[in-house]
Every structure is written in structure tokens, then in C-alpha cells.
Design a protein around this motif. Structure first.
Motif, PDB file in Angstrom:
ATOM      1  N   UNK A  56     -18.321   0.377  -7.200  1.00  0.00           N
ATOM      2  CA  UNK A  56     -17.208  -0.019  -6.319  1.00  0.00           C
ATOM      3  C   UNK A  56     -16.171   1.113  -6.258  1.00  0.00           C
ATOM      4  N   UNK A  57     -15.876   1.580  -5.054  1.00  0.00           N
ATOM      5  CA  UNK A  57     -14.982   2.742  -4.918  1.00  0.00           C
ATOM      6  C   UNK A  57     -13.583   2.387  -4.422  1.00  0.00           C
ATOM      7  N   UNK A  58     -13.401   1.124  -3.997  1.00  0.00           N
ATOM      8  CA  UNK A  58     -12.090   0.714  -3.456  1.00  0.00           C
ATOM      9  C   UNK A  58     -11.659  -0.610  -4.081  1.00  0.00           C
ATOM     10  N   UNK A  59     -10.350  -0.773  -4.217  1.00  0.00           N
ATOM     11  CA  UNK A  59      -9.819  -2.040  -4.719  1.00  0.00           C
ATOM     12  C   UNK A  59      -9.968  -3.112  -3.649  1.00  0.00           C
ATOM     13  N   UNK A  60      -9.864  -4.350  -4.095  1.00  0.00           N
ATOM     14  CA  UNK A  60      -9.849  -5.452  -3.135  1.00  0.00           C
ATOM     15  C   UNK A  60      -8.398  -5.666  -2.719  1.00  0.00           C
ATOM     16  N   UNK A  61      -8.139  -5.775  -1.429  1.00  0.00           N
ATOM     17  CA  UNK A  61      -6.751  -5.922  -0.948  1.00  0.00           C
ATOM     18  C   UNK A  61      -6.617  -7.080   0.032  1.00  0.00           C
ATOM     19  N   UNK A  62      -5.418  -7.598   0.102  1.00  0.00           N
ATOM     20  CA  UNK A  62      -5.122  -8.659   1.066  1.00  0.00           C
ATOM     21  C   UNK A  62      -4.010  -8.140   1.969  1.00  0.00           C
ATOM     22  N   UNK A  63      -4.032  -8.436   3.219  1.00  0.00           N
ATOM     23  CA  UNK A  63      -3.036  -7.989   4.197  1.00  0.00           C
ATOM     24  C   UNK A  63      -2.834  -6.471   4.127  1.00  0.00           C
ATOM     25  N   UNK A  64      -3.901  -5.746   4.383  1.00  0.00           N
ATOM     26  CA  UNK A  64      -3.860  -4.281   4.330  1.00  0.00           C
ATOM     27  C   UNK A  64      -2.830  -3.718   5.321  1.00  0.00           C
ATOM     28  N   UNK A  65      -2.602  -4.452   6.401  1.00  0.00           N
ATOM     29  CA  UNK A  65      -1.628  -3.997   7.404  1.00  0.00           C
ATOM     30  C   UNK A  65      -0.256  -3.806   6.771  1.00  0.00           C
ATOM     31  N   UNK A  66       0.162  -4.786   6.005  1.00  0.00           N
ATOM     32  CA  UNK A  66       1.476  -4.716   5.350  1.00  0.00           C
ATOM     33  C   UNK A  66       1.474  -3.622   4.290  1.00  0.00           C
ATOM     34  N   UNK A  67       0.377  -3.563   3.533  1.00  0.00           N
ATOM     35  CA  UNK A  67       0.228  -2.544   2.483  1.00  0.00           C
ATOM     36  C   UNK A  67       0.334  -1.137   3.091  1.00  0.00           C
ATOM     37  N   UNK A  68      -0.357  -0.964   4.211  1.00  0.00           N
ATOM     38  CA  UNK A  68      -0.373   0.304   4.920  1.00  0.00           C
ATOM     39  C   UNK A  68       1.048   0.709   5.326  1.00  0.00           C
ATOM     40  N   UNK A  69       1.793  -0.260   5.806  1.00  0.00           N
ATOM     41  CA  UNK A  69       3.171  -0.018   6.266  1.00  0.00           C
ATOM     42  C   UNK A  69       4.059   0.440   5.104  1.00  0.00           C
ATOM     43  N   UNK A  70       3.920  -0.238   3.959  1.00  0.00           N
ATOM     44  CA  UNK A  70       4.766   0.152   2.817  1.00  0.00           C
ATOM     45  C   UNK A  70       4.360   1.536   2.288  1.00  0.00           C
ATOM     46  N   UNK A  71       3.071   1.856   2.367  1.00  0.00           N
ATOM     47  CA  UNK A  71       2.636   3.198   1.946  1.00  0.00           C
ATOM     48  C   UNK A  71       3.303   4.263   2.810  1.00  0.00           C
ATOM     49  N   UNK A  72       3.301   4.046   4.124  1.00  0.00           N
ATOM     50  CA  UNK A  72       3.921   5.006   5.028  1.00  0.00           C
ATOM     51  C   UNK A  72       5.383   5.226   4.670  1.00  0.00           C
ATOM     52  N   UNK A  73       6.061   4.117   4.357  1.00  0.00           N
ATOM     53  CA  UNK A  73       7.486   4.236   4.003  1.00  0.00           C
ATOM     54  C   UNK A  73       7.681   5.128   2.787  1.00  0.00           C
ATOM     55  N   UNK A  74       6.682   5.069   1.869  1.00  0.00           N
ATOM     56  CA  UNK A  74       6.800   5.869   0.641  1.00  0.00           C
ATOM     57  C   UNK A  74       6.131   7.237   0.783  1.00  0.00           C
ATOM     58  N   UNK A  75       5.565   7.532   1.938  1.00  0.00           N
ATOM     59  CA  UNK A  75       4.910   8.818   2.160  1.00  0.00           C
ATOM     60  C   UNK A  75       3.557   8.931   1.465  1.00  0.00           C
ATOM     61  N   UNK A  76       2.911   7.775   1.199  1.00  0.00           N
ATOM     62  CA  UNK A  76       1.598   7.786   0.534  1.00  0.00           C
ATOM     63  C   UNK A  76       0.509   7.560   1.586  1.00  0.00           C
ATOM     64  N   UNK A  77      -0.640   8.251   1.423  1.00  0.00           N
ATOM     65  CA  UNK A  77      -1.756   8.004   2.351  1.00  0.00           C
ATOM     66  C   UNK A  77      -2.397   6.666   1.940  1.00  0.00           C
ATOM     67  N   UNK A  78      -2.348   5.660   2.822  1.00  0.00           N
ATOM     68  CA  UNK A  78      -2.775   4.303   2.431  1.00  0.00           C
ATOM     69  C   UNK A  78      -4.187   4.211   1.862  1.00  0.00           C
ATOM     70  N   UNK A  79      -5.156   4.860   2.501  1.00  0.00           N
ATOM     71  CA  UNK A  79      -6.544   4.714   2.041  1.00  0.00           C
ATOM     72  C   UNK A  79      -6.719   5.318   0.641  1.00  0.00           C
ATOM     73  N   UNK A  80      -5.953   6.377   0.341  1.00  0.00           N
ATOM     74  CA  UNK A  80      -6.041   6.977  -1.001  1.00  0.00           C
ATOM     75  C   UNK A  80      -5.504   6.018  -2.058  1.00  0.00           C
ATOM     76  N   UNK A  81      -4.529   5.214  -1.666  1.00  0.00           N
ATOM     77  CA  UNK A  81      -3.889   4.303  -2.627  1.00  0.00           C
ATOM     78  C   UNK A  81      -4.798   3.138  -3.024  1.00  0.00           C
ATOM     79  N   UNK A  82      -5.875   2.904  -2.286  1.00  0.00           N
ATOM     80  CA  UNK A  82      -6.776   1.805  -2.671  1.00  0.00           C
ATOM     81  C   UNK A  82      -8.088   2.327  -3.279  1.00  0.00           C
TER      82      UNK A  82
END
Ligand SMILES: O=C(O)CCC(=O)C(=O)O
Ligand SMILES: [Fe+2]
Length: 352
Positions: A324-350
Motif C-alpha cells: 500500500x503506497x497511499x493513506x486512506x483519506x476521506x473528503x480529499x477535496x477539503x484535504x487538498x484545499x488545506x494543503x494548498x493553504x500550507x504550500x504542501x503538494x497534496x498527493x505527496x502528503x498522502x
């Protein structure tokens, strides 16, 4: 609480935010420095890299092994392809393109009715301001939820052109059929149960539409229509401009221009499909360059799983050889948005 914002325009572009647009000399010819791209891992702005065609897949031929193998190969290397044989008539695609252009060419007073709120992306406007020093895209967009129907915010829907809503719904329903064909074939090409992805996306899978509009830009060497990004969606289906190129895909450390095939739809996997396929299939990084003389339009349909669904690598694609190479996530849309706010690449964070 937050009221709709009224921003000034430059070269036909609504500027991002009052705070940003204040103090800008509107009579200058150059775009404000807030639009100038910075050095990045993706290199400089170059509007004419090689034209390496992305694969073309005939959706009406996916019952054959050859086309299915082409699909598997396209999605695991490029993460995108030009879909032909999708069953939507050229005249209807042209109608959708015209409808988008007609909206953007309306006088600003008419478009104001659809203006989004300062910190919400639904409606018409420019980039949401998320951080200091953010580089803005030379793009205005109209972003609307179309399905599920009970989540539509019709107050943002244009009343003009007259048949906008009707055409938008008809188009999105057509794209839903394209989604079903692509999801079933993708599952089949991976030796998974045919309905695997459709089931995971759920009954309440969302379909949002993003109508993008790129006015001519005097600094094509410094400004991008859309910065490098991968889509947060499960899958995005894009109707490109018929005359003006601009989309580029990043593969093997270089940018490729995506050629125009007027009748094709570009199918582009988003991060959530990369996660579900355990990285077997890619969510490609892409961007849009600007054009000095011509405006460009595109219509993207973003298809996402029900926000209540947990998304993770599916059974059948996790094994000893491929843990397994990725975490399990719920509401990736929201997660993605918060990553952008912090300057993190969303897909790397999972990634695990
Ligand atoms: O305008 C285009 O060709 C691409 C649009 C895009 O990448 C997006 O809306 O996410
Ligand atoms: Fe995109």
C-alpha cells in the motif's frame, strides 16, 4: 458574512482580490508582478516545447483487447488521453464552447450576478487568495456544482446566455456516460471487477463544472494561464478550445504541448484515482500557457467520489510486490484545499 467581491479588471481579466488589486496602476500594459511565475521544479514558462501527442483512445472500441491495453498503457504512463468515439456530437460540443464564450463576453455588470464570495470558489471570479506571495493565474473561471442536484447553488448560475443551465446539465449528463465507460474499462484493464471504481465513487459522486477563460496576455514569457498542478478530482474530462492551444503535460521531466483534436475530450486522471489504483495509474501535472493575441476557453468537468466515501488503494492492487503506497483519506477535496493553504503538494502528503 463575507459579501461578494467586486474586483477591477485588466485586459478583460477580473483581478483576484481587492487587497491585491488596490494600488495597481490599471493603465499599465504589463500584468502586475503578482502574476509573474517564480522559479520552480517545473522549469521556466515555455509556450512552445515539443508537441508530443498524448495517446488517443477510441471509447467505442474498448471492448477489444488492443484498445483496452492502449488505455492501460496511457493511464499508467501519461495519466491522460484524448478520447474519441465518445458518442457526443461535434455540434453539441461546439454549442458548449459557444455557451462558455458567450458568458465570458457578457458585460461585467451581467457577470457580477455570478461573482463568487471572497473565500469560496463556487461562482465566477479569479483565484481565491490563500496565502501571501501567491502567484496568480491569468484566468477567470466559473465554478459550479452540477450533481448531486440538491447541492446546486443556482444563485451562481448565469441567466444569460438563456439556455446556459439546460446546456450545462445536458453536457454533464453526457460526461457521466463517458465516466461510466472509462471507469469500467479502467477496472477491466487492471483485472478488477468492472464496477469497482463506480462503487467507490458512490451514488452521490459529485460532478462540478469549471469553465475556464484565459484572456490574451501581454507577457506570455512570465505569466501562466494555470500554474502546474495535478487535479484533485477522481477524473477530469476537459473540452479544449478548438483553435487556441495552451495545455501542457509534464512527463519524463519535460513539458509537452497537447495538440488540439476538435472533436476529442481530454480524459485526465486526478489524484484520487492515483490513490485508488495504488499509484499504478498517474495523476499528471499539467499547466496552461498564455497567448498574446487570442483568448482561450475550456470546460472541465471534475468528477469526485461522494465526500462520505473513504478513498484508498483498492483491493486487488495491493500485494506483496506492491505494498500500500497511499493513506486512506476521506473528503480529499477539503484535504487538498488545506494543503494548498500550507504550500504542501497534496498527493505527496498522502504517500506512505
Ligand atoms: O484549460 C485547460 O486546458 C486546462 C484546465 C485545467 O487544467 C483545470 O481546469 O484543472
Ligand atoms: Fe487541471
Amino acid at each position: 458574512m463575507s459579501s461578494k467581491f467586486i474586483a477591477p479588471t485588466m485586459a478583460g481579466l477580473v483581478l483576484p482580490h481587492e487587497e491585491v488589486s488596490q494600488g495597481i496602476d490599471m493603465n499599465r500594459d504589463d500584468p502586475p508582478k503578482e502574476f509573474f511565475v517564480k522559479e520552480s521544479a517545473f522549469g521556466a514558462v515555455d509556450s512552445s516545447p515539443p508537441l508530443i501527442p498524448i495517446p488517443v483512445i477510441d471509447l467505442s472500441m474498448l471492448s477489444t483487447e488492443t484498445e483496452l491495453e492502449k488505455l492501460r498503457s496511457a493511464l499508467s504512463t501519461w495519466g491522460c488521453f484524448q478520447a474519441i468515439g465518445h458518442g457526443i456530437s461535434s455540434s453539441f460540443l461546439d454549442k458548449v464552447r459557444e455557451m462558455a464564450k458567450d458568458f465570458f463576453l457578457l458585460p461585467m455588470e451581467e457577470k457580477e450576478n455570478c461573482f463568487r464570495e471572497a473565500y469560496n470558489n463556487e461562482g465566477f471570479g479569479s483565484d481565491v487568495v490563500l496565502s501571501k506571495g501567491q502567484v496568480f493565474d491569468w484566468c477567470n473561471r466559473l465554478f459550479l456544482m452540477v450533481f448531486p442536484e440538491n447541492q446546486r447553488k443556482v444563485n451562481f448560475w448565469p441567466e444569460n446566455p438563456k439556455d446556459f443551465g439546460e446546456t450545462l446539465i445536458e453536457y454533464t449528463m453526457n460526461i457521466r456516460s463517458v465516466r461510466d465507460v472509462v471507469f469500467k474499462a479502467t477496472a477491466k484493464s487492471l483485472n478488477l471487477e468492472e464496477d469497482m471504481f463506480l462503487k467507490h465513487f458512490g451514488e452521490k459522486s459529485t460532478m462540478r463544472i469549471r469553465v475556464n477563460f484565459y484572456p490574451p496576455c501581454p507577457r506570455t514569457d512570465k505569466v501562466l494561464g494555470l500554474k502546474p498542478h495535478s487535479d484533485r478530482s477522481g477524473v477530469t474530462v476537459l473540452l479544449q478550445d478548438k483553435e487556441v492551444e495552451g495545455l501542457q503535460v509534464f512527463k519524463d521531466n519535460q513539458w509537452s504541448r497537447v495538440p488540439i483534436i476538435p472533436h476529442a475530450l481530454i480524459v485526465n486522471l486526478g489524484d484520487q484515482m492515483e490513490i485508488m489504483t495504488n499509484g499504478v495509474m498517474k495523476s499528471p501535472v499539467h499547466r496552461v500557457t498564455t497567448n498574446a493575441e487570442h483568448m482561450r476557453g475550456s470546460v472541465a468537468v471534475l468528477i469526485e467520489p461522494d465526500i462520505e466515501e473513504e478513498i484508498g488503494p483498492v483491493e486487488g492492487l495491493v500485494n506483496e510486490e506492491r505494498p500500500k503506497m497511499y493513506k486512506t483519506v476521506k473528503n480529499y477535496g477539503h484535504f487538498n484545499y488545506t494543503c494548498f493553504q500550507k504550500g504542501i503538494v497534496p498527493i505527496d502528503a498522502v504517500k506512505l
